[in-house]
Scaffold this motif. Structure first.
Motif, PDB file in Angstrom:
ATOM      1  N   VAL A 131      44.760  41.931  52.746  1.00 63.24           N
ATOM      2  CA  VAL A 131      43.496  41.094  52.842  1.00 63.24           C
ATOM      3  C   VAL A 131      42.932  41.254  54.336  1.00 63.24           C
ATOM      4  CG1 VAL A 131      42.717  38.637  52.901  1.00 63.24           C
ATOM      5  CG2 VAL A 131      43.970  39.492  50.968  1.00 63.24           C
ATOM      6  N   SER A 132      43.804  41.055  55.270  1.00 62.82           N
ATOM      7  CA  SER A 132      43.569  41.083  56.675  1.00 62.82           C
ATOM      8  C   SER A 132      43.033  42.196  57.298  1.00 62.82           C
ATOM      9  CB  SER A 132      44.875  40.667  57.461  1.00 62.82           C
ATOM     10  OG  SER A 132      45.487  39.465  57.280  1.00 62.82           O
ATOM     11  N   ALA A 133      43.542  43.536  56.587  1.00 58.25           N
ATOM     12  CA  ALA A 133      43.201  44.764  57.128  1.00 58.25           C
ATOM     13  C   ALA A 133      41.851  44.981  56.613  1.00 58.25           C
ATOM     14  CB  ALA A 133      44.110  46.008  56.677  1.00 58.25           C
ATOM     15  N   ARG A 134      41.400  44.731  55.408  1.00 57.58           N
ATOM     16  CA  ARG A 134      40.019  45.169  54.969  1.00 57.58           C
ATOM     17  C   ARG A 134      39.305  44.176  55.596  1.00 57.58           C
ATOM     18  NH1 ARG A 134      39.600  48.083  50.415  1.00 57.58           N
ATOM     19  NH2 ARG A 134      37.715  48.432  51.337  1.00 57.58           N
ATOM     20  N   MET A 135      39.427  42.849  55.879  1.00 58.18           N
ATOM     21  CA  MET A 135      38.633  42.043  56.213  1.00 58.18           C
ATOM     22  C   MET A 135      38.123  42.627  57.816  1.00 58.18           C
ATOM     23  SD  MET A 135      39.949  38.223  55.678  1.00 58.18           S
ATOM     24  CE  MET A 135      39.039  37.312  56.790  1.00 58.18           C
ATOM     25  N   ALA A 136      39.226  43.219  58.468  1.00 60.94           N
ATOM     26  CA  ALA A 136      38.933  43.692  59.813  1.00 60.94           C
ATOM     27  C   ALA A 136      38.128  45.340  59.483  1.00 60.94           C
ATOM     28  CB  ALA A 136      40.235  43.918  60.575  1.00 60.94           C
ATOM     29  N   GLY A 137      38.172  45.791  58.503  1.00 60.65           N
ATOM     30  CA  GLY A 137      37.335  46.906  58.434  1.00 60.65           C
ATOM     31  C   GLY A 137      38.270  48.031  58.444  1.00 60.65           C
ATOM     32  N   ALA A 138      39.627  47.846  58.318  1.00 64.72           N
ATOM     33  CA  ALA A 138      40.373  49.073  58.433  1.00 64.72           C
ATOM     34  C   ALA A 138      40.812  49.638  56.832  1.00 64.72           C
ATOM     35  CB  ALA A 138      41.931  48.495  58.885  1.00 64.72           C
ATOM     36  N   LYS A 139      40.973  50.743  56.756  1.00 67.63           N
ATOM     37  CA  LYS A 139      41.476  51.313  55.338  1.00 67.63           C
ATOM     38  C   LYS A 139      42.709  51.155  55.147  1.00 67.63           C
ATOM     39  CE  LYS A 139      37.971  55.150  55.999  1.00 67.63           C
ATOM     40  NZ  LYS A 139      37.555  56.589  56.111  1.00 67.63           N
ATOM     41  N   VAL A 140      43.222  50.930  54.027  1.00 68.78           N
ATOM     42  CA  VAL A 140      44.683  50.798  53.714  1.00 68.78           C
ATOM     43  C   VAL A 140      44.811  51.678  52.594  1.00 68.78           C
ATOM     44  CG1 VAL A 140      46.171  49.270  52.675  1.00 68.78           C
ATOM     45  CG2 VAL A 140      44.529  48.176  54.041  1.00 68.78           C
ATOM     46  N   ALA A 141      46.191  52.475  53.161  1.00 68.32           N
ATOM     47  CA  ALA A 141      46.640  53.664  51.852  1.00 68.32           C
ATOM     48  C   ALA A 141      48.041  53.263  51.620  1.00 68.32           C
ATOM     49  CB  ALA A 141      46.468  55.097  52.908  1.00 68.32           C
ATOM     50  N   PHE A 142      48.193  53.207  50.130  1.00 61.87           N
ATOM     51  CA  PHE A 142      49.505  53.260  49.716  1.00 61.87           C
ATOM     52  C   PHE A 142      49.997  54.617  49.337  1.00 61.87           C
ATOM     53  CE2 PHE A 142      49.800  48.491  47.973  1.00 61.87           C
ATOM     54  CZ  PHE A 142      49.387  48.044  49.024  1.00 61.87           C
ATOM     55  N   VAL A 143      50.873  55.200  49.950  1.00 59.15           N
ATOM     56  CA  VAL A 143      51.049  56.560  49.750  1.00 59.15           C
ATOM     57  C   VAL A 143      52.272  56.958  48.948  1.00 59.15           C
ATOM     58  CG1 VAL A 143      50.954  58.899  50.956  1.00 59.15           C
ATOM     59  CG2 VAL A 143      49.764  56.937  51.839  1.00 59.15           C
ATOM     60  N   SER A 144      52.314  57.485  47.876  1.00 61.28           N
ATOM     61  CA  SER A 144      53.506  58.029  47.183  1.00 61.28           C
ATOM     62  C   SER A 144      54.558  56.604  47.022  1.00 61.28           C
ATOM     63  CB  SER A 144      54.424  59.078  47.788  1.00 61.28           C
ATOM     64  OG  SER A 144      53.656  60.249  47.616  1.00 61.28           O
ATOM     65  N   VAL A 145      54.055  55.578  46.880  1.00 60.49           N
ATOM     66  CA  VAL A 145      54.937  54.368  46.623  1.00 60.49           C
ATOM     67  C   VAL A 145      55.556  54.249  45.373  1.00 60.49           C
ATOM     68  CG1 VAL A 145      53.400  53.283  48.336  1.00 60.49           C
ATOM     69  CG2 VAL A 145      52.940  53.054  45.907  1.00 60.49           C
ATOM     70  N   GLY A 146      56.614  53.330  45.122  1.00 61.91           N
ATOM     71  CA  GLY A 146      57.168  53.061  43.769  1.00 61.91           C
ATOM     72  C   GLY A 146      56.745  51.784  43.548  1.00 61.91           C
ATOM     73  N   ALA A 147      56.732  51.481  42.124  1.00 61.55           N
ATOM     74  CA  ALA A 147      56.379  50.171  41.535  1.00 61.55           C
ATOM     75  C   ALA A 147      57.181  49.977  40.238  1.00 61.55           C
ATOM     76  CB  ALA A 147      54.823  50.062  41.320  1.00 61.55           C
ATOM     77  N   SER A 148      57.136  48.628  39.905  1.00 59.47           N
ATOM     78  CA  SER A 148      57.903  48.583  38.873  1.00 59.47           C
ATOM     79  C   SER A 148      57.206  47.245  38.234  1.00 59.47           C
ATOM     80  CB  SER A 148      59.499  48.192  38.479  1.00 59.47           C
ATOM     81  OG  SER A 148      59.781  46.929  39.633  1.00 59.47           O
ATOM     82  N   VAL A 149      57.351  46.770  36.855  1.00 56.83           N
ATOM     83  CA  VAL A 149      56.576  45.602  36.309  1.00 56.83           C
ATOM     84  C   VAL A 149      57.194  44.413  36.639  1.00 56.83           C
ATOM     85  CG1 VAL A 149      56.052  44.557  34.201  1.00 56.83           C
ATOM     86  CG2 VAL A 149      55.962  46.846  34.232  1.00 56.83           C
ATOM     87  N   ALA A 150      56.534  43.373  37.592  1.00 60.98           N
ATOM     88  CA  ALA A 150      57.047  42.186  37.789  1.00 60.98           C
ATOM     89  C   ALA A 150      56.847  41.094  36.537  1.00 60.98           C
ATOM     90  CB  ALA A 150      56.009  41.870  39.065  1.00 60.98           C
ATOM     91  N   ARG A 151      57.892  40.573  36.357  1.00 60.02           N
ATOM     92  CA  ARG A 151      57.888  39.607  35.532  1.00 60.02           C
ATOM     93  C   ARG A 151      57.551  37.954  35.932  1.00 60.02           C
ATOM     94  NH1 ARG A 151      58.065  42.893  31.365  1.00 60.02           N
ATOM     95  NH2 ARG A 151      59.551  44.617  31.585  1.00 60.02           N
ATOM     96  N   GLU A 152      57.879  37.988  37.298  1.00 62.57           N
ATOM     97  CA  GLU A 152      57.458  36.720  37.826  1.00 62.57           C
ATOM     98  C   GLU A 152      55.928  36.643  38.199  1.00 62.57           C
ATOM     99  OE1 GLU A 152      59.910  34.733  40.825  1.00 62.57           O
ATOM    100  OE2 GLU A 152      60.984  36.500  40.835  1.00 62.57           O
ATOM    101  N   ARG A 153      55.187  35.758  37.589  1.00 62.11           N
ATOM    102  CA  ARG A 153      53.844  35.910  37.475  1.00 62.11           C
ATOM    103  C   ARG A 153      53.233  35.681  39.301  1.00 62.11           C
ATOM    104  NH1 ARG A 153      50.849  31.303  34.113  1.00 62.11           N
ATOM    105  NH2 ARG A 153      51.821  32.619  32.419  1.00 62.11           N
ATOM    106  N   SER A 154      53.847  35.082  40.072  1.00 69.68           N
ATOM    107  CA  SER A 154      53.285  35.151  41.359  1.00 69.68           C
ATOM    108  C   SER A 154      53.619  36.510  41.995  1.00 69.68           C
ATOM    109  CB  SER A 154      54.494  34.019  42.245  1.00 69.68           C
ATOM    110  OG  SER A 154      55.784  34.275  42.155  1.00 69.68           O
ATOM    111  N   VAL A 155      54.582  37.247  41.755  1.00 69.09           N
ATOM    112  CA  VAL A 155      54.919  38.460  42.123  1.00 69.09           C
ATOM    113  C   VAL A 155      53.798  39.352  41.754  1.00 69.09           C
ATOM    114  CG1 VAL A 155      56.573  40.311  42.616  1.00 69.09           C
ATOM    115  CG2 VAL A 155      57.256  38.147  42.723  1.00 69.09           C
ATOM    116  N   ARG A 156      53.697  39.386  40.388  1.00 74.12           N
ATOM    117  CA  ARG A 156      52.563  40.132  39.836  1.00 74.12           C
ATOM    118  C   ARG A 156      51.478  40.082  40.454  1.00 74.12           C
ATOM    119  NH1 ARG A 156      51.896  41.580  33.657  1.00 74.12           N
ATOM    120  NH2 ARG A 156      53.904  41.413  33.644  1.00 74.12           N
ATOM    121  N   TRP A 157      50.989  38.947  40.726  1.00 77.53           N
ATOM    122  CA  TRP A 157      49.583  38.546  41.443  1.00 77.53           C
ATOM    123  C   TRP A 157      49.455  39.122  42.744  1.00 77.53           C
ATOM    124  CZ3 TRP A 157      47.450  35.986  45.321  1.00 77.53           C
ATOM    125  CH2 TRP A 157      45.871  35.611  45.181  1.00 77.53           C
ATOM    126  N   LEU A 158      50.423  39.074  43.438  1.00 72.26           N
ATOM    127  CA  LEU A 158      50.560  39.468  44.741  1.00 72.26           C
ATOM    128  C   LEU A 158      50.360  40.812  44.823  1.00 72.26           C
ATOM    129  CD1 LEU A 158      52.996  36.961  46.368  1.00 72.26           C
ATOM    130  CD2 LEU A 158      50.544  37.112  46.931  1.00 72.26           C
TER     131      LEU A 158
END
Length: 414
Positions: A131-158
């Motif tokens: 949120v902060s980076a995009r507000m400041a006009g910076a590009k954000v890159a997630f590069v070759s990241v790992g992910a899994s299905v979050a069961r907790e609703r709060s973690v999933r939303w974040l």
């Protein structure tokens, strides 16, 4: 960046805390940036800024206010400081990310829930950064990241909220991309590339050895289960420790030389358990057949693995590094991501779940792997060549879309 000055790039992540896998991703990203964009001004926003600056000589800043200022003198003051830090970060992070044109999250399991996780820790920090980076006009890159299905609703939303704000996303395997799709993220434009650590160079070849014993690198992990296992975490760890100690005894009794390797400072408790047991039960053998030399980087770990004949490991980047070196490997997998690595190298039969680890079966797998090692290694080298080429393609995309393409637009502006 279209501004008449060098691009300002921040690398963001759980770095500087001793996790060798995370540092391997950092090493690969730094090699790319320094080779392709030598004029870039690089700094880090990470969990261990002092240690990272000491190791890499890169200006570094703590991710959160609390990491920067530390706990209080009592439990109550520590809680107060944590609560204050959450509020302070709402103002601190936007000011921090005004300094940058691009923020890169290099590899790592940044969108995973495979280990114990507090939603107001890393998931919240990752979301607030985006949120902060995009507000400041910076590009954000997630590069070759790992992910899994979050069961907790709060973690999933974040996690999904952070990923939606990224300018560029790629995942290190199909499972990670599918996990984000299941959680509601549109991943139709996102590519899958190998783990960044496959771009690391080969270590220096080990010194010629006169040893007659075959060496097994045994990768250890302090495993307590996931967030869902908090009530059984002590029991889960005790079961794993007993089994890995039993396997270490078998290796020593069979005449193998063991090199104990880890991927995180927390794993030293397992190292000590193995060494203490062998000193008690095999006192005449332990000094001549067990080697423990802690590694300060993934590069050093790879150098140690280079001298091994076979590898048995649990931590993701212990397994990944062994595969990168085309070492016949068994994965005692704590997450599906380990299994995907093994499947990619056509070694699916040489894996077990850490939760249901069977030592007799592990011994059978070990013997089968050793017998077939000479036929397995050429196919692994071929796959490594393919992975390296794919990562070179991704680095070219990053240069074109993030660093050479000009400035981003601040959030809320046309």
């Amino acid at each position: 960046m279209g501004r008449g000055r060098p691009p300002r790039i921040a690398i963001f992540g759980l770095l500087g805390s001793g996790n060798l896998g995370n540092h391997g991703s950092l090493d690969a990203m730094l090699r790319f940036l320094r080779a392709s964009h030598p004029d870039a001004e690089i700094s880090c926003v990470c969990s261990g800024p002092e240690e990272l600056t000491r190791q890499y000589g890169i200006p570094s800043t703590a991710i959160t206010w609390y990491q920067e200022h530390g706990p209080g003198r009592t439990r109550l003051t520590t809680v107060v400081r944590k609560l204050y830090g959450k509020l302070a970060d709402l103002f601190r992070m936007p000011r921090l990310f005004r300094r940058y044109d691009v923020v890169i999250v290099p590899g790592m399991g940044v969108l995973e829930t495979t280990l114990e996780l507090n939603p107001w820790g890393w998931p919240y920090a990752l979301f607030l950064m985006c949120v902060s980076a995009r507000m400041a006009g910076a590009k954000v890159a997630f590069v070759s990241v790992g992910a899994s299905v979050a069961r907790e609703r709060s973690v999933r939303w974040l996690y999904t909220g952070a990923a939606r704000l990224a300018t560029y996303r790629s995942f290190r395997d199909e499972l990670s991309r599918d996990s984000m799709r299941v959680m509601g993220l549109d991943v139709s434009q996102d590519e899958v590339y190998p783990d960044l650590a496959f771009a690391l160079p080969d270590p220096e070849p080990p010194e010629p050895s006169q040893r007659s014993r075959r060496t097994v690198a045994l990768g250890l992990m302090e495993y307590h289960g996931t967030s869902a296992d908090r009530g059984r975490s002590t029991e889960i760890y005790a079961e794993y420790e007993a089994k890995i100690v039993e396997f270490a005894r078998w290796l020593v009794d069979e005449g193998y030389r063991i090199r104990l390797v880890t991927g995180d400072p927390a794993d030293e408790v397992v190292v000590n358990a193995v060494l203490d047991d062998l000193r008690r039960t095999r006192p005449a053998l332990v000094d001549s057949r067990v080697v423990r030399e802690p590694a300060a980087s993934l590069g050093e770990l790879m150098g140690q693995l280079a001298g091994a004949d076979l590898v048995v490991a649990s931590r993701y980047h212990n397994v990944q590094s062994a595969l990168r070196l085309s070492k016949p490997t068994i994965s005692i997998s704590y997450a599906t991501k380990n299994d995907i690595l093994m499947e990619g190298m056509r070694l699916a039969e040489f894996r077990q779940s850490i939760r249901t680890l069977s030592v007799p079966r592990l011994i059978e797998q070990f013997r089968a792997l050793e017998a077939r090692a000479g036929r397995i290694e050429p196919a692994m080298r071929e796959k490594n060549t393919e992975y390296t080429a794919r990562l070179e393609q991704q680095f070219a995309v990053l240069s074109k879309t993030l660093i050479d393409a000009g400035p981003a637009v601040r959030a809320g502006r046309p």
